[in-house]
Scaffold this motif. Structure first.
Motif, PDB file in Angstrom:
ATOM      1  N   GLY A   1       0.806  -1.214   0.000  1.00 60.84           N
ATOM      2  CA  GLY A   1       0.000   0.000   0.000  1.00 60.84           C
ATOM      3  C   GLY A   1       0.836   1.260   0.000  1.00 60.84           C
ATOM      4  N   VAL A   2       1.891   1.269   0.807  1.00 59.26           N
ATOM      5  CA  VAL A   2       2.770   2.436   0.852  1.00 59.26           C
ATOM      6  C   VAL A   2       3.523   2.592  -0.458  1.00 59.26           C
ATOM      7  N   GLY A   3       4.037   1.477  -0.986  1.00 58.97           N
ATOM      8  CA  GLY A   3       4.839   1.527  -2.197  1.00 58.97           C
ATOM      9  C   GLY A   3       4.066   1.948  -3.428  1.00 58.97           C
ATOM     10  N   ILE A   4       2.755   1.700  -3.423  1.00 61.54           N
ATOM     11  CA  ILE A   4       1.925   2.066  -4.574  1.00 61.54           C
ATOM     12  C   ILE A   4       2.017   3.555  -4.873  1.00 61.54           C
ATOM     13  N   VAL A   5       2.080   4.380  -3.824  1.00 60.55           N
ATOM     14  CA  VAL A   5       1.954   5.821  -4.022  1.00 60.55           C
ATOM     15  C   VAL A   5       3.283   6.563  -4.018  1.00 60.55           C
ATOM     16  N   ILE A   6       4.343   5.992  -3.416  1.00 59.09           N
ATOM     17  CA  ILE A   6       5.582   6.745  -3.219  1.00 59.09           C
ATOM     18  C   ILE A   6       6.176   7.284  -4.521  1.00 59.09           C
ATOM     19  N   PRO A   7       6.403   6.472  -5.550  1.00 55.36           N
ATOM     20  CA  PRO A   7       7.028   7.023  -6.750  1.00 55.36           C
ATOM     21  C   PRO A   7       6.124   7.947  -7.554  1.00 55.36           C
ATOM     22  N   LEU A   8       4.798   7.891  -7.296  1.00 54.90           N
ATOM     23  CA  LEU A   8       3.856   8.727  -8.041  1.00 54.90           C
ATOM     24  C   LEU A   8       3.554  10.039  -7.318  1.00 54.90           C
ATOM     25  N   LEU A   9       3.797  10.079  -6.006  1.00 55.71           N
ATOM     26  CA  LEU A   9       3.457  11.270  -5.237  1.00 55.71           C
ATOM     27  C   LEU A   9       4.220  12.520  -5.690  1.00 55.71           C
ATOM     28  N   PRO A  10       5.527  12.419  -6.004  1.00 57.37           N
ATOM     29  CA  PRO A  10       6.209  13.628  -6.493  1.00 57.37           C
ATOM     30  C   PRO A  10       5.593  14.162  -7.785  1.00 57.37           C
ATOM     31  N   ARG A  11       5.239  13.285  -8.698  1.00 60.42           N
ATOM     32  CA  ARG A  11       4.623  13.718  -9.955  1.00 60.42           C
ATOM     33  C   ARG A  11       3.252  14.331  -9.690  1.00 60.42           C
ATOM     34  N   TYR A  12       2.516  13.741  -8.766  1.00 60.71           N
ATOM     35  CA  TYR A  12       1.201  14.288  -8.407  1.00 60.71           C
ATOM     36  C   TYR A  12       1.351  15.664  -7.774  1.00 60.71           C
ATOM     37  N   ALA A  13       2.376  15.805  -6.906  1.00 62.58           N
ATOM     38  CA  ALA A  13       2.606  17.095  -6.259  1.00 62.58           C
ATOM     39  C   ALA A  13       2.958  18.168  -7.283  1.00 62.58           C
ATOM     40  N   VAL A  14       3.711  17.805  -8.309  1.00 59.27           N
ATOM     41  CA  VAL A  14       4.068  18.769  -9.367  1.00 59.27           C
ATOM     42  C   VAL A  14       2.813  19.276 -10.069  1.00 59.27           C
ATOM     43  N   THR A  15       1.818  18.407 -10.282  1.00 63.95           N
ATOM     44  CA  THR A  15       0.570  18.843 -10.919  1.00 63.95           C
ATOM     45  C   THR A  15      -0.197  19.818 -10.040  1.00 63.95           C
ATOM     46  N   LEU A  16       0.092  19.808  -8.732  1.00 57.53           N
ATOM     47  CA  LEU A  16      -0.548  20.750  -7.807  1.00 57.53           C
ATOM     48  C   LEU A  16       0.278  22.022  -7.636  1.00 57.53           C
ATOM     49  N   GLY A  17       1.401  22.127  -8.376  1.00 56.65           N
ATOM     50  CA  GLY A  17       2.209  23.339  -8.343  1.00 56.65           C
ATOM     51  C   GLY A  17       3.404  23.277  -7.418  1.00 56.65           C
ATOM     52  N   ALA A  18       3.811  22.090  -6.978  1.00 53.73           N
ATOM     53  CA  ALA A  18       4.925  21.969  -6.043  1.00 53.73           C
ATOM     54  C   ALA A  18       6.260  22.215  -6.751  1.00 53.73           C
ATOM     55  N   THR A  19       7.136  22.985  -6.096  1.00 55.07           N
ATOM     56  CA  THR A  19       8.511  23.165  -6.552  1.00 55.07           C
ATOM     57  C   THR A  19       9.389  22.098  -5.905  1.00 55.07           C
ATOM     58  N   GLY A  20      10.688  22.149  -6.191  1.00 55.24           N
ATOM     59  CA  GLY A  20      11.593  21.178  -5.590  1.00 55.24           C
ATOM     60  C   GLY A  20      11.573  21.230  -4.076  1.00 55.24           C
ATOM     61  N   ILE A  21      11.543  22.430  -3.506  1.00 56.06           N
ATOM     62  CA  ILE A  21      11.555  22.554  -2.045  1.00 56.06           C
ATOM     63  C   ILE A  21      10.250  22.056  -1.446  1.00 56.06           C
ATOM     64  N   TRP A  22       9.116  22.229  -2.163  1.00 53.52           N
ATOM     65  CA  TRP A  22       7.843  21.724  -1.649  1.00 53.52           C
ATOM     66  C   TRP A  22       7.764  20.212  -1.738  1.00 53.52           C
ATOM     67  N   ILE A  23       8.365  19.642  -2.772  1.00 55.22           N
ATOM     68  CA  ILE A  23       8.438  18.177  -2.840  1.00 55.22           C
ATOM     69  C   ILE A  23       9.205  17.656  -1.638  1.00 55.22           C
ATOM     70  N   GLY A  24      10.316  18.334  -1.311  1.00 59.43           N
ATOM     71  CA  GLY A  24      11.072  17.959  -0.123  1.00 59.43           C
ATOM     72  C   GLY A  24      10.249  18.106   1.139  1.00 59.43           C
ATOM     73  N   ALA A  25       9.449  19.179   1.228  1.00 62.54           N
ATOM     74  CA  ALA A  25       8.636  19.417   2.421  1.00 62.54           C
ATOM     75  C   ALA A  25       7.573  18.338   2.594  1.00 62.54           C
ATOM     76  N   ILE A  26       6.972  17.898   1.492  1.00 61.01           N
ATOM     77  CA  ILE A  26       5.938  16.861   1.559  1.00 61.01           C
ATOM     78  C   ILE A  26       6.503  15.577   2.165  1.00 61.01           C
TER      79      ILE A  26
END
Length: 399
Positions: A31-56
């Protein structure tokens, strides 16, 4: 429980605890592994920068940092099963709440609470396994159990990538909730609950400076940077290549994580016969090399080679690492030892994504891999020095 002793349970009870925890952790990690590699890409669609990806990703670790020592101590007193069940309940509910998140702020908040739930599950499960590990066979017993983590994490990213390609990100969150619920039901129905006995009274300073925890703490800090770089920033780098799909990114992560239990199965059998820091140093060297490959030779083949090296490095080092933690836990309490080592991982997961995010914003994504790789190789020398210290004290093989 007294120092240097383990719980004496009959073989049938030991096997039931082992296999029920194995199944629960395996399902939860899918369950955890399903979302980990996709979460950064999803965050980018919400407007996340590199520092916000790190914050998440740091929010998850900050929460673990806060709650790991507390839950570790509590589990040494009230038992392990109750906390594991509470954590899996929270996992299931939080997985569904991701469906309602529509901003990087909400994703970050959910990651914080997800980290709190995580502090009740994996570290406590490892403490439970440490409780029943036969003396003198810690590396073999615990090393084989840890394969449940990496098998779950192996299939999770691949499943998530396929679901994303065929359906949507919302379907990925539903899948995460399903596997968390499966782990919860497994724990409720099949996991026995044993009394931990009187808690071993140790101060925080005794725990943090215990000689058998110094190496594992350093490893976890290094691992947070190395694995975080691979899991979080490799998908961002790979997405720039139009020839690599979400499913192929999932395959890369699958190869990385799946090679870990394969090699871990072998090295768990010899971890109790060799100098443990020798095996840890060898594994860390391979991890550092895996990161340095990525910016030098990009493309699917290079990413797959890096994934193999990273997975093999983990497989070599982890049985010895957890054997050291088990030895320390017999003196300071398994919950406290597991909590301390996982707290150091949490510290690394706070600092590493933020550091990597800043490096990415200032110097480009390639520099993230260079810094992580060089720092991993630097740690190899420290582990060799720790081994030399243990050879002089003759403590390593008799813990």
């Amino acid at each position: 429980m007294t120092a240097n002793t383990a719980f004496h349970v009959d073989k049938a009870t030991r096997n039931r605890i082992y296999f029920s925890l194995y199944g629960a952790v395996f399902s939860a990690m899918i369950g955890v592994g399903i979302v980990i590699p996709l979460l950064p890409r999803y965050a980018v669609t919400l407007g996340a920068t590199g520092i916000w990806i790190g914050a998440i990703f740091s929010a998850f670790a900050i929460s673990r940092l806060i709650f790991l020592p507390l839950f570790g101590k509590i589990s040494d007193t009230i038992g392990r099963k109750r906390l594991i069940v509470y954590g899996l309940c929270a996992y299931t509910v939080l997985s569904l709440l991701y469906l309602l998140a529509g901003s990087v702020y909400e994703i970050t908040a959910l990651r914080f609470f997800h980290g709190m739930a995580s502090a009740m599950i994996l570290p406590i499960a490892l403490a439970y396994i440490n409780d029943i590990a036969p003396i003198g066979e810690e590396g073999k017993f615990i090393g084989s159990f840890v394969s449940s983590i990496y098998l779950g994490m192996s299939f999770g990213p691949f499943i998530g990538g396929v679901i994303m390609d065929l359906l949507s990100m919302n379907a990925v969150f539903f899948a995460m909730a399903f596997f968390s619920l499966l782990a919860l039901v497994t724990s409720i129905l099949y996991l026995p609950d044993i009394q931990t006995g009187p808690a071993i009274k140790t101060s925080f300073m005794e725990i943090i400076f215990h000689k058998n925890l110094q190496g594992p703490v350093l490893y976890q800090l290094m691992y947070a940077l190395a694995n975080g770089t691979f899991m979080v920033f490799l998908p961002i780098l790979a997405i720039q290549d139009p020839l690599i799909s979400a499913s192929e990114i999932g395959v890369i992560i699958l190869v990385s994580v799946l090679t870990t239990p394969i090699f871990q199965h072998f090295f768990s059998r010899i971890a109790d016969s060799f100098r443990r820091y020798h095996l840890i140093a060898l594994g860390v060297t391979m991890i550092g090399a895996s990161l340095l490959i990525i910016p030098v030779v990009q493309g699917l083949s290079a990413y797959l080679l890096s994934a193999v090296l990273l997975g093999v490095g983990r497989g070599i080092s982890l049985p010895s690492l957890f054997a050291l933690v088990s030895c320390a836990g017999r003196e300071i309490g398994q919950g406290s030892a597991s909590g301390m080592v996982n707290m150091s991982l949490a510290i690394g997961l706070i600092v590493a994504p933020l550091l990597s995010g800043v490096i990415m914003d200032l110097s480009g994504i390639d520099m993230v891999f260079y810094v992580s790789g060089v720092m991993s190789l630097f740690c190899t020398g420290i582990f060799i020095r720790l081994n030399n210290r243990e050879e002089r004290s003759e403590n390593l093989m008799t813990c």
